[in-house]
Design a protein around this motif. Structure first.
Motif, PDB file in Angstrom:
ATOM      1  N   PRO A 182       6.817  15.289  42.979  1.00 45.49           N
ATOM      2  CA  PRO A 182       6.900  15.449  41.524  1.00 45.49           C
ATOM      3  C   PRO A 182       7.886  14.447  40.922  1.00 45.49           C
ATOM      4  CG  PRO A 182       8.094  17.219  42.622  1.00 45.49           C
ATOM      5  CD  PRO A 182       7.407  16.431  43.698  1.00 45.49           C
ATOM      6  N   ALA A 183       7.543  13.940  39.755  1.00 45.11           N
ATOM      7  CA  ALA A 183       8.435  12.988  39.098  1.00 45.11           C
ATOM      8  C   ALA A 183       8.402  13.231  37.602  1.00 45.11           C
ATOM      9  CB  ALA A 183       8.002  11.565  39.415  1.00 45.11           C
ATOM     10  N   HIS A 184       9.582  13.238  37.007  1.00 49.44           N
ATOM     11  CA  HIS A 184       9.721  13.456  35.567  1.00 49.44           C
ATOM     12  C   HIS A 184      10.481  12.269  34.989  1.00 49.44           C
ATOM     13  CE1 HIS A 184      11.995  15.704  32.148  1.00 49.44           C
ATOM     14  NE2 HIS A 184      10.775  15.418  31.718  1.00 49.44           N
ATOM     15  N   LEU A 185       9.955  11.721  33.903  1.00 46.84           N
ATOM     16  CA  LEU A 185      10.593  10.601  33.193  1.00 46.84           C
ATOM     17  C   LEU A 185      11.011  11.100  31.818  1.00 46.84           C
ATOM     18  CD1 LEU A 185      11.071   7.528  32.380  1.00 46.84           C
ATOM     19  CD2 LEU A 185       8.631   7.476  31.805  1.00 46.84           C
ATOM     20  N   ILE A 186      12.238  10.760  31.425  1.00 44.21           N
ATOM     21  CA  ILE A 186      12.652  11.050  30.036  1.00 44.21           C
ATOM     22  C   ILE A 186      12.818   9.721  29.323  1.00 44.21           C
ATOM     23  CG2 ILE A 186      14.395  12.079  28.526  1.00 44.21           C
ATOM     24  CD1 ILE A 186      15.132  13.974  30.791  1.00 44.21           C
ATOM     25  N   THR A 187      12.111   9.572  28.205  1.00 42.67           N
ATOM     26  CA  THR A 187      12.293   8.378  27.376  1.00 42.67           C
ATOM     27  C   THR A 187      12.343   8.842  25.917  1.00 42.67           C
ATOM     28  OG1 THR A 187      11.519   6.138  26.948  1.00 42.67           O
ATOM     29  CG2 THR A 187       9.800   7.777  27.381  1.00 42.67           C
ATOM     30  N   THR A 188      12.129   7.936  24.974  1.00 40.31           N
ATOM     31  CA  THR A 188      12.290   8.343  23.578  1.00 40.31           C
ATOM     32  C   THR A 188      11.069   7.934  22.754  1.00 40.31           C
ATOM     33  OG1 THR A 188      13.200   6.338  22.562  1.00 40.31           O
ATOM     34  CG2 THR A 188      14.721   7.665  23.891  1.00 40.31           C
ATOM     35  N   GLN A 189      10.983   8.549  21.581  1.00 47.20           N
ATOM     36  CA  GLN A 189       9.858   8.240  20.688  1.00 47.20           C
ATOM     37  C   GLN A 189      10.036   6.901  19.983  1.00 47.20           C
ATOM     38  OE1 GLN A 189       9.406  11.552  17.978  1.00 47.20           O
ATOM     39  NE2 GLN A 189       9.098  13.027  19.630  1.00 47.20           N
ATOM     40  N   ILE A 190      11.221   6.296  20.125  1.00 44.23           N
ATOM     41  CA  ILE A 190      11.492   5.073  19.347  1.00 44.23           C
ATOM     42  C   ILE A 190      11.478   3.812  20.213  1.00 44.23           C
ATOM     43  CG2 ILE A 190      12.786   6.248  17.539  1.00 44.23           C
ATOM     44  CD1 ILE A 190      15.370   5.245  18.956  1.00 44.23           C
TER      45      ILE A 190
END
Ligand code: PLP
Length: 385
Positions: A91-99
């Motif tokens: 499993p892998a989770h990425l956090i990025t942004t809407q901008i």
């Protein structure tokens, strides 16, 4: 006289940069992988440029990977870290942004289609990501956090140092797209950004040629390559190096470092503020997006009530001013900017926003001329509606 107020789209190659590159197309051409003399000379030039980039970023030369630009660096960072998890079925989770720039957003979407879970953080109304939102979004299997350093449309600087500390404490790697920050503000990968693992730079936003870039990869971090081929760039980026481009990028990094040491931030901020104050006082219904956020010194996101930004860009172009609507890569498409919408602007407000971005070559005379042309163009456009 044409006035270039679109430096966030691209910058000219400075004469000193061109001069440094010139011999590497003509008499000093060579493949850096060749063992003969011209190969060794080309290798030497690439390694000198690597040292210049490492000095700009306060990292080790071994941590610099030359690429074809910001888009490739962003894709290499995201896919290079996350693809191995997909390959192993973990499993892998990425956090990025809407901008983020589309180079990150679309790479994230592609990974999402392949099975990575992705969280897109929303900025506050000043276009800034809140570190507490990152903290709340972290999961046990968050592998990577990617938050840009400075937004290309608004100039808003993100709290990357703080974000990196939080992510690191959680065990996630950290990438930042520093394309719009490099050589505009100091970047210290052994100080403020010591918890950043991967950082992208593009040459053509800092007076080096288009098609050049860097991905900083912190020592000890392994990434899967995007390209398969030779062992170039310590197995991280196959393909014969763009020697003249890399030499130019190295020279541009030296010049950028000199400009920062010589107080360039104050000079540009003064010019940008003069432009903003002049526009705000001459144009009723004008405001600056992200005015309350820390910003890179060259960028203005100007919103003008009841103006169609696209029509204004065309009118300014006819008057000799290059400006942009939304992000440069989307020009031609009358879509409201995803960055401005994420900050909470309405579609109408986003479609009434232009971006003005200064370069190191922008003069006070050009700003004064722009202050005559832009308000007059707005008045004309308003009178025909
Ligand atoms: N990231 C940001 C923030 C950018 O502004 C850009 C270009 O506008 C890129 C990435 C893409 O860089 P390049 O044009 O070198 O591929």
């Amino acid at each position: 006289m044409r006035i270039d107020l679109d430096a966030n789209a691209t910058t000219p190659v400075l004469p000193e940069v061109l001069e440094a590159m010139q011999p590497y197309w003509l008499e000093l051409y060579g493949n850096p992988s060749s063992t003969h003399q011209s190969g060794r000379r080309a290798r030497g030039a690439v390694e000198m440029a690597r040292i210049a980039l490492a000095s700009l970023l306060h990292c080790s030369a071994k941590e610099i990977v030359f690429t074809s630009g910001g888009t490739e660096s962003d894709n290499l960072a995201l896919c290079g870290v996350l693809q191995p998890y997909l390959d192993r079925g973990e499993p892998a989770h990425l956090i990025t942004t809407q901008i983020e720039h589309h180079a990150v957003l679309f790479a994230a979407e592609s990974l999402e289609r392949r099975g990575v879970e992705v969280t897109y953080l929303k900025p506050d109304s000043n276009g800034v990501i809140r570190p507490e939102d990152l903290e709340a979004a972290l999961r046990p299997h968050t592998r990577l956090v990617s938050v840009m350093l400075a937004n290309n449309e608004t100039g808003a600087i993100q709290p990357v140092g703080k974000i990196a500390r939080i992510a690191k404490a959680h065990g996630a790697l950290v990438h930042t797209d520093a394309v719009q920050g490099a050589a505009k503000i100091p970047l210290d990968l052994s100080g403020e950004f010591k918890n950043v693992d991967l950082l992208s730079i593009s040459g053509h936003k800092m007076y080096a040629p288009q098609g050049t870039g860097v991905l900083f990869v912190r020592q000890g971090i392994s990434i899967a390559p995007l390209f398969h081929g030779g062992p170039h760039e310590r197995q991280r980026r196959a393909g014969t190096e763009n020697v003249p481009g890399i030499v130019g990028l190295g020279r541009a990094a030296e010049l950028g470092q000199q400009r920062l040491a010589a107080g360039h931030i104050t000079t540009l901020t003064t010019l940008r503020d003069r432009l903003e104050q002049g526009l705000l006082s001459a144009i009723p219904g004008a405001s600056i997006n992200c005015a309350a956020a820390p910003r890179v010194p060259n960028t203005t996101s100007l919103r003008i009530d009841s103006i169609n930004a696209e029509a204004l860009i065309i009118a300014l172009d006819l008057q000799g001013i290059a400006a942009s609507f939304g992000s440069a890569c989307m020009s031609g498409a009358a879509e409201p900017s995803h960055v401005l919408i994420a900050m909470g602007l309405t579609s109408a407000e986003a479609l009434a926003t232009i971006r003005l971005s200064l370069s190191t070559l922008t003069t006070a005379e050009e700003i004064d001329r722009a202050l005559e042309i832009i308000p007059a163009a707005v008045t004309r456009l308003r009178s025909v509606v």
